[in-house]
Scaffold this motif. Sequence first.
Motif, PDB file in Angstrom:
ATOM      1  N   LEU A  13       0.759  -1.300  -0.006  1.00 23.30           N
ATOM      2  CA  LEU A  13       0.091   0.143  -0.234  1.00 23.30           C
ATOM      3  C   LEU A  13       0.873   1.240   0.023  1.00 23.30           C
ATOM      4  N   ILE A  14       0.657   2.187  -1.030  1.00 24.50           N
ATOM      5  CA  ILE A  14       1.266   3.419  -1.008  1.00 24.50           C
ATOM      6  C   ILE A  14       0.398   4.567  -0.792  1.00 24.50           C
ATOM      7  N   ALA A  15      -0.894   4.703  -1.009  1.00 23.71           N
ATOM      8  CA  ALA A  15      -1.719   5.587  -0.885  1.00 23.71           C
ATOM      9  C   ALA A  15      -3.017   5.279  -0.446  1.00 23.71           C
ATOM     10  N   SER A  16      -3.716   6.089   0.541  1.00 29.29           N
ATOM     11  CA  SER A  16      -4.944   5.602   0.935  1.00 29.29           C
ATOM     12  C   SER A  16      -5.808   6.914   1.026  1.00 29.29           C
ATOM     13  N   ASP A  17      -7.029   6.756   0.489  1.00 25.44           N
ATOM     14  CA  ASP A  17      -8.134   7.749   0.588  1.00 25.44           C
ATOM     15  C   ASP A  17      -7.475   9.100  -0.073  1.00 25.44           C
ATOM     16  N   PHE A  18      -6.865   9.011  -1.025  1.00 30.23           N
ATOM     17  CA  PHE A  18      -6.198  10.112  -1.726  1.00 30.23           C
ATOM     18  C   PHE A  18      -7.269  10.982  -2.466  1.00 30.23           C
ATOM     19  N   ASP A  19      -6.959  12.122  -2.921  1.00 28.65           N
ATOM     20  CA  ASP A  19      -7.959  13.299  -3.513  1.00 28.65           C
ATOM     21  C   ASP A  19      -8.221  12.807  -4.897  1.00 28.65           C
ATOM     22  N   LEU A  20      -9.417  12.955  -5.321  1.00 27.56           N
ATOM     23  CA  LEU A  20      -9.906  12.534  -6.628  1.00 27.56           C
ATOM     24  C   LEU A  20      -9.139  13.088  -7.683  1.00 27.56           C
ATOM     25  N   SER A  21      -8.238  14.433  -7.499  1.00 31.33           N
ATOM     26  CA  SER A  21      -7.599  14.918  -8.597  1.00 31.33           C
ATOM     27  C   SER A  21      -6.317  14.287  -8.670  1.00 31.33           C
ATOM     28  N   GLU A  22      -6.052  13.194  -7.807  1.00 32.08           N
ATOM     29  CA  GLU A  22      -4.757  12.667  -8.009  1.00 32.08           C
ATOM     30  C   GLU A  22      -5.057  11.105  -8.870  1.00 32.08           C
ATOM     31  N   LEU A  23      -6.290  10.977  -9.061  1.00 31.65           N
ATOM     32  CA  LEU A  23      -6.616   9.561  -9.499  1.00 31.65           C
ATOM     33  C   LEU A  23      -5.929   9.282 -11.114  1.00 31.65           C
ATOM     34  N   ASP A  24      -5.835  10.433 -11.702  1.00 31.08           N
ATOM     35  CA  ASP A  24      -5.143  10.460 -12.967  1.00 31.08           C
ATOM     36  C   ASP A  24      -3.831  10.061 -12.955  1.00 31.08           C
ATOM     37  N   GLY A  25      -3.134  10.340 -12.004  1.00 34.37           N
ATOM     38  CA  GLY A  25      -1.670  10.242 -11.692  1.00 34.37           C
ATOM     39  C   GLY A  25      -1.392   8.764 -11.663  1.00 34.37           C
ATOM     40  N   TYR A  26      -2.302   8.337 -10.740  1.00 39.76           N
ATOM     41  CA  TYR A  26      -2.089   6.847 -10.124  1.00 39.76           C
ATOM     42  C   TYR A  26      -2.383   6.034 -11.514  1.00 39.76           C
ATOM     43  N   LEU A  27      -3.648   6.290 -12.145  1.00 40.74           N
ATOM     44  CA  LEU A  27      -3.963   5.412 -13.007  1.00 40.74           C
ATOM     45  C   LEU A  27      -2.774   5.286 -14.409  1.00 40.74           C
ATOM     46  N   ALA A  28      -2.037   6.646 -14.523  1.00 40.58           N
ATOM     47  CA  ALA A  28      -1.197   6.593 -15.474  1.00 40.58           C
ATOM     48  C   ALA A  28       0.039   5.875 -15.425  1.00 40.58           C
ATOM     49  N   ASP A  29       0.412   5.594 -13.820  1.00 42.00           N
ATOM     50  CA  ASP A  29       1.682   4.682 -13.556  1.00 42.00           C
ATOM     51  C   ASP A  29       1.361   3.177 -13.794  1.00 42.00           C
ATOM     52  N   ALA A  30       2.082   2.622 -14.749  1.00 39.17           N
ATOM     53  CA  ALA A  30       1.643   1.130 -14.953  1.00 39.17           C
ATOM     54  C   ALA A  30       2.093   0.523 -13.839  1.00 39.17           C
ATOM     55  N   SER A  31       3.017   0.841 -12.955  1.00 35.53           N
ATOM     56  CA  SER A  31       3.360  -0.094 -11.852  1.00 35.53           C
ATOM     57  C   SER A  31       2.653   0.184 -10.640  1.00 35.53           C
ATOM     58  N   VAL A  32       1.516   0.917 -10.556  1.00 32.32           N
ATOM     59  CA  VAL A  32       0.595   1.156  -9.445  1.00 32.32           C
ATOM     60  C   VAL A  32      -0.917   0.429  -9.828  1.00 32.32           C
ATOM     61  N   LEU A  33      -1.127  -0.332  -8.780  1.00 32.49           N
ATOM     62  CA  LEU A  33      -2.757  -0.785  -8.956  1.00 32.49           C
ATOM     63  C   LEU A  33      -3.596   0.230  -8.141  1.00 32.49           C
ATOM     64  N   THR A  34      -4.606   0.624  -8.820  1.00 33.71           N
ATOM     65  CA  THR A  34      -5.626   1.776  -8.067  1.00 33.71           C
ATOM     66  C   THR A  34      -7.075   1.164  -7.970  1.00 33.71           C
ATOM     67  N   TRP A  35      -7.477   1.497  -7.173  1.00 34.58           N
ATOM     68  CA  TRP A  35      -8.667   1.314  -6.738  1.00 34.58           C
ATOM     69  C   TRP A  35      -9.605   2.466  -5.965  1.00 34.58           C
ATOM     70  N   LEU A  36     -10.811   2.831  -6.857  1.00 37.59           N
ATOM     71  CA  LEU A  36     -11.569   4.000  -6.433  1.00 37.59           C
ATOM     72  C   LEU A  36     -12.997   3.458  -6.075  1.00 37.59           C
ATOM     73  N   ASP A  37     -13.686   3.622  -4.918  1.00 37.83           N
ATOM     74  CA  ASP A  37     -15.004   3.268  -4.758  1.00 37.83           C
ATOM     75  C   ASP A  37     -15.887   4.535  -4.444  1.00 37.83           C
ATOM     76  N   VAL A  38     -16.869   4.511  -5.326  1.00 33.50           N
ATOM     77  CA  VAL A  38     -18.010   5.542  -5.128  1.00 33.50           C
ATOM     78  C   VAL A  38     -19.202   5.140  -4.879  1.00 33.50           C
ATOM     79  N   CYS A  39     -19.685   5.386  -3.735  1.00 37.67           N
ATOM     80  CA  CYS A  39     -21.008   5.123  -2.986  1.00 37.67           C
ATOM     81  C   CYS A  39     -22.126   6.226  -3.052  1.00 37.67           C
ATOM     82  N   ASP A  40     -23.338   5.715  -3.806  1.00 38.68           N
ATOM     83  CA  ASP A  40     -24.293   6.868  -4.002  1.00 38.68           C
ATOM     84  C   ASP A  40     -23.629   8.226  -4.634  1.00 38.68           C
ATOM     85  N   PRO A  41     -23.076   8.072  -5.796  1.00 41.25           N
ATOM     86  CA  PRO A  41     -22.504   9.132  -6.624  1.00 41.25           C
ATOM     87  C   PRO A  41     -23.611  10.276  -6.942  1.00 41.25           C
TER      88      PRO A  41
END
Length: 331
Positions: A13-41
């Motif tokens: 684990l390298i990051a937890s409950d990060f800001d939504l604006s950082e999502l693109d950066g994590y998804l762009a890094d092929a070495s990082v596995l990313t999960w985002l959960d949206v409840c009642d969006p």
Amino acid sequence: MQLRSRAWRDGELIASDFDLSELDGYLADASVLTWLDVCDPHGSVIVKLAEELQLDPHAVEDAIAPRERAKVTRHATHTFFTCYSAELGENAAGLPELTTGRISAFVMMNGLITVRVARGTAIDMDVVLQRWEEGGLLGHGVGALVHGLLDVLVDGHFDAVQVMDDKLEEVEDLLFADAVQTREVQQRVFALRKALVRLRRAVLPMREVVAGVMRERLTGHWQPSRELDGEFNDLYDHVLRASEWTESLRDMVASVFETNLSLQDARLNMIMKKLASWGAIIAVPTAVTGWFGQNLPYWGFSDSWGLWQSVVLIVVGTVGLYWLFRRNDWL
């Protein structure tokens, strides 16, 4: 609306409950596995995510629309699937009641976005997170996230099926109990049939979902990992077992319903036999006293032995009929 997120690198684990604006950066890094959960969006949030991640608008609509069927579809940049959880409990009246929860997922090359709509029972993502972290498979890519999520849902299906099986055994005990409880049996059978209909809607489509996910894992947008082949094959086997068990429960519920009707008919026939037998027994003294009560001279009229003659006829007739009916199991 609630947002939860995690990022892992090589299973750590390298990051937890990060800001939504950082999502693109994590998804762009092929070495990082990313999960985002949206409840009642909210509509604006899901639309923004769809634009930034190039999510198919039809898939986004399916993720938030009510009563969407379970399915798997492939789109230009991701694979989308939606499925249901199931939990069998009891309502305020103590009758079986099934509650379901829906979760949708967008699977990308190295990321998983889950969307939950809190209708019915909200799926507990803490259990899913625990399964991911304890499974030791996070180093194998996004397939590990998908497998852990589906595995938790299928385990919930198994639990619901097991509870329903136990409830059916309780109804079977009530069917053949010495004290007849017809109303309670009818209520429980109806509640079980209603719950089973909803359970089949959640369990049976999982065969298509898991089979579609296994196919997309090898030919879709996400990087396949051969180390997960055994895990997904085992998951599919569990799905088949849950589906077959659910189908057998359908036959059992139908059998209990038909047995209840047959037992009611048998009890009604027994009651009618008893009523007819007692009616015949009561008819004997009625006939005798009616004959000797006539205002006409008869054999033994105004003599004491005439009274005893009527008493003997009543006793012999009623006792004889009672013995005859008892011997033939009518009383």
